[in-house]
Motif scaffolding. Sequence first.
Motif, PDB file in Angstrom:
ATOM      1  N   SER A  18     -13.496   5.487 -10.980  1.00 43.52           N
ATOM      2  CA  SER A  18     -13.922   5.211 -12.501  1.00 43.52           C
ATOM      3  C   SER A  18     -12.890   5.237 -13.536  1.00 43.52           C
ATOM      4  CB  SER A  18     -14.769   6.672 -12.591  1.00 43.52           C
ATOM      5  OG  SER A  18     -13.898   7.756 -12.703  1.00 43.52           O
ATOM      6  N   ARG A  19     -11.598   5.732 -13.196  1.00 35.59           N
ATOM      7  CA  ARG A  19     -10.650   5.919 -14.359  1.00 35.59           C
ATOM      8  C   ARG A  19     -10.229   4.242 -14.572  1.00 35.59           C
ATOM      9  NH1 ARG A  19     -10.789   9.932 -17.451  1.00 35.59           N
ATOM     10  NH2 ARG A  19      -8.567   9.733 -18.150  1.00 35.59           N
ATOM     11  N   VAL A  20      -9.998   3.631 -13.467  1.00 39.19           N
ATOM     12  CA  VAL A  20      -9.746   2.241 -13.654  1.00 39.19           C
ATOM     13  C   VAL A  20     -11.026   1.467 -14.032  1.00 39.19           C
ATOM     14  CG1 VAL A  20      -9.177   0.111 -12.204  1.00 39.19           C
ATOM     15  CG2 VAL A  20      -8.025   2.197 -11.501  1.00 39.19           C
ATOM     16  N   TYR A  21     -12.240   1.678 -13.746  1.00 38.42           N
ATOM     17  CA  TYR A  21     -13.321   0.909 -14.224  1.00 38.42           C
ATOM     18  C   TYR A  21     -13.506   1.141 -15.605  1.00 38.42           C
ATOM     19  CZ  TYR A  21     -18.026  -0.583 -14.498  1.00 38.42           C
ATOM     20  OH  TYR A  21     -19.335  -1.186 -14.849  1.00 38.42           O
TER      21      TYR A  21
ATOM     22  N   HIS B 296      -6.851   3.970 -17.100  1.00 38.12           N
ATOM     23  CA  HIS B 296      -5.751   3.716 -16.421  1.00 38.12           C
ATOM     24  C   HIS B 296      -5.801   2.565 -15.651  1.00 38.12           C
ATOM     25  CE1 HIS B 296      -4.475   7.928 -17.016  1.00 38.12           C
ATOM     26  NE2 HIS B 296      -5.814   8.328 -16.684  1.00 38.12           N
ATOM     27  N   THR B 297      -4.495   2.127 -15.148  1.00 44.15           N
ATOM     28  CA  THR B 297      -4.179   1.005 -14.416  1.00 44.15           C
ATOM     29  C   THR B 297      -4.309   1.448 -12.904  1.00 44.15           C
ATOM     30  OG1 THR B 297      -1.926   0.981 -14.445  1.00 44.15           O
ATOM     31  CG2 THR B 297      -3.050  -0.255 -16.249  1.00 44.15           C
ATOM     32  N   VAL B 298      -4.464   0.324 -12.035  1.00 45.14           N
ATOM     33  CA  VAL B 298      -4.440   0.734 -10.624  1.00 45.14           C
ATOM     34  C   VAL B 298      -2.975   1.273 -10.345  1.00 45.14           C
ATOM     35  CG1 VAL B 298      -4.331  -0.347  -8.300  1.00 45.14           C
ATOM     36  CG2 VAL B 298      -5.837  -0.958  -9.927  1.00 45.14           C
ATOM     37  N   ASN B 299      -1.655   0.730 -11.053  1.00 51.42           N
ATOM     38  CA  ASN B 299      -0.494   1.062 -10.725  1.00 51.42           C
ATOM     39  C   ASN B 299      -0.492   2.842 -11.193  1.00 51.42           C
ATOM     40  OD1 ASN B 299       2.250   0.973  -9.911  1.00 51.42           O
ATOM     41  ND2 ASN B 299       2.845   0.323 -11.794  1.00 51.42           N
ATOM     42  N   GLN B 300      -0.906   3.083 -12.289  1.00 50.29           N
ATOM     43  CA  GLN B 300      -1.051   4.473 -12.651  1.00 50.29           C
ATOM     44  C   GLN B 300      -1.555   5.502 -11.738  1.00 50.29           C
ATOM     45  OE1 GLN B 300      -2.771   3.822 -16.690  1.00 50.29           O
ATOM     46  NE2 GLN B 300      -0.555   4.082 -17.719  1.00 50.29           N
TER      47      GLN B 300
ATOM     48  N   VAL C   4      -2.178   4.972  -8.430  1.00 48.65           N
ATOM     49  CA  VAL C   4      -1.202   5.017  -7.200  1.00 48.65           C
ATOM     50  C   VAL C   4      -0.029   5.956  -7.589  1.00 48.65           C
ATOM     51  CG1 VAL C   4       0.428   3.667  -5.714  1.00 48.65           C
ATOM     52  CG2 VAL C   4      -1.679   2.880  -6.432  1.00 48.65           C
ATOM     53  N   TRP C   5       0.821   5.879  -8.512  1.00 47.03           N
ATOM     54  CA  TRP C   5       1.830   6.889  -8.922  1.00 47.03           C
ATOM     55  C   TRP C   5       1.293   8.217  -8.939  1.00 47.03           C
ATOM     56  CZ3 TRP C   5       6.699   6.161  -7.449  1.00 47.03           C
ATOM     57  CH2 TRP C   5       7.007   4.941  -7.279  1.00 47.03           C
ATOM     58  N   GLY C   6      -0.105   8.377  -9.704  1.00 45.17           N
ATOM     59  CA  GLY C   6      -0.373   9.743  -9.829  1.00 45.17           C
ATOM     60  C   GLY C   6      -0.670  10.459  -8.408  1.00 45.17           C
TER      61      GLY C   6
ATOM     62  N   MET D  93       2.778  14.689  -3.598  1.00 46.62           N
ATOM     63  CA  MET D  93       4.235  15.413  -3.421  1.00 46.62           C
ATOM     64  C   MET D  93       4.303  16.809  -4.171  1.00 46.62           C
ATOM     65  SD  MET D  93       5.864  13.248  -1.409  1.00 46.62           S
ATOM     66  CE  MET D  93       7.299  14.008  -1.410  1.00 46.62           C
ATOM     67  N   LEU D  94       3.688  16.989  -5.028  1.00 43.48           N
ATOM     68  CA  LEU D  94       3.615  18.366  -5.893  1.00 43.48           C
ATOM     69  C   LEU D  94       2.779  19.357  -4.991  1.00 43.48           C
ATOM     70  CD1 LEU D  94       4.581  19.561  -8.624  1.00 43.48           C
ATOM     71  CD2 LEU D  94       2.539  19.174  -9.472  1.00 43.48           C
ATOM     72  N   GLY D  95       1.742  18.757  -4.358  1.00 43.56           N
ATOM     73  CA  GLY D  95       0.905  19.739  -3.550  1.00 43.56           C
ATOM     74  C   GLY D  95       1.448  20.019  -2.271  1.00 43.56           C
ATOM     75  N   LEU D  96       2.120  19.243  -1.559  1.00 42.59           N
ATOM     76  CA  LEU D  96       3.159  19.723  -0.419  1.00 42.59           C
ATOM     77  C   LEU D  96       4.060  20.260  -0.730  1.00 42.59           C
ATOM     78  CD1 LEU D  96       3.007  15.963   1.368  1.00 42.59           C
ATOM     79  CD2 LEU D  96       1.660  18.329   1.938  1.00 42.59           C
ATOM     80  N   SER D  97       4.631  20.266  -2.064  1.00 47.42           N
ATOM     81  CA  SER D  97       5.863  21.098  -2.314  1.00 47.42           C
ATOM     82  C   SER D  97       5.316  22.384  -2.689  1.00 47.42           C
ATOM     83  CB  SER D  97       6.768  20.488  -3.618  1.00 47.42           C
ATOM     84  OG  SER D  97       7.016  19.292  -3.285  1.00 47.42           O
ATOM     85  N   TRP D  98       4.338  22.647  -3.301  1.00 48.85           N
ATOM     86  CA  TRP D  98       3.719  23.921  -3.509  1.00 48.85           C
ATOM     87  C   TRP D  98       3.353  24.727  -2.413  1.00 48.85           C
ATOM     88  CZ3 TRP D  98       4.112  27.975  -6.409  1.00 48.85           C
ATOM     89  CH2 TRP D  98       3.444  28.863  -6.504  1.00 48.85           C
ATOM     90  N   PHE D  99       2.728  23.972  -1.529  1.00 46.62           N
ATOM     91  CA  PHE D  99       2.260  24.711  -0.139  1.00 46.62           C
ATOM     92  C   PHE D  99       3.480  25.096   0.615  1.00 46.62           C
ATOM     93  CE2 PHE D  99       1.374  24.206   4.309  1.00 46.62           C
ATOM     94  CZ  PHE D  99       0.354  24.901   4.519  1.00 46.62           C
ATOM     95  N   ALA D 100       4.512  24.352   0.720  1.00 44.39           N
ATOM     96  CA  ALA D 100       5.878  24.587   1.197  1.00 44.39           C
ATOM     97  C   ALA D 100       6.188  25.800   0.731  1.00 44.39           C
ATOM     98  CB  ALA D 100       6.854  23.570   1.401  1.00 44.39           C
TER      99      ALA D 100
END
Length: 106
Positions: A20-23, A27-31, A33-35, A41-48
């Motif tokens: 929906s954000r792209v539609y 945002h763009t598809v690139n944004q 993907v990077w998001g 990565m942030l979620g995995l870091s916090w879990f660790a």
Amino acid sequence: MWKHCMSALCVIAGCVVSYSRVYLLYHTVNQIVWGCIFGTMLGLSWFAVAQILLTPFFPFVVTWRVCEFFMIRDSTLIPNIMWFEYTTSRQESRSRSRKMSSNKLQ
């Protein structure tokens, strides 16, 4: 099984929001993907951090006065918290019921 279903539902909801954000041209598809990469990565870091660094301190932290005031407890060693809460509340209910019935007899 329900944990896998809920996880799949969350992933599907994230994909729908991303689409929906792209539609809607927010945002763009690139944004997107990077998001997703950054969020993962942030979620995995916090879990660790929570599992490896903070979990050993839970028994100590719950003894703090502020944690006792807010009734914070450590339930990391309980494998099924829902079953524990259910059985504990049933035992308490039965105990109170017995006390009330014995008080009525006196």
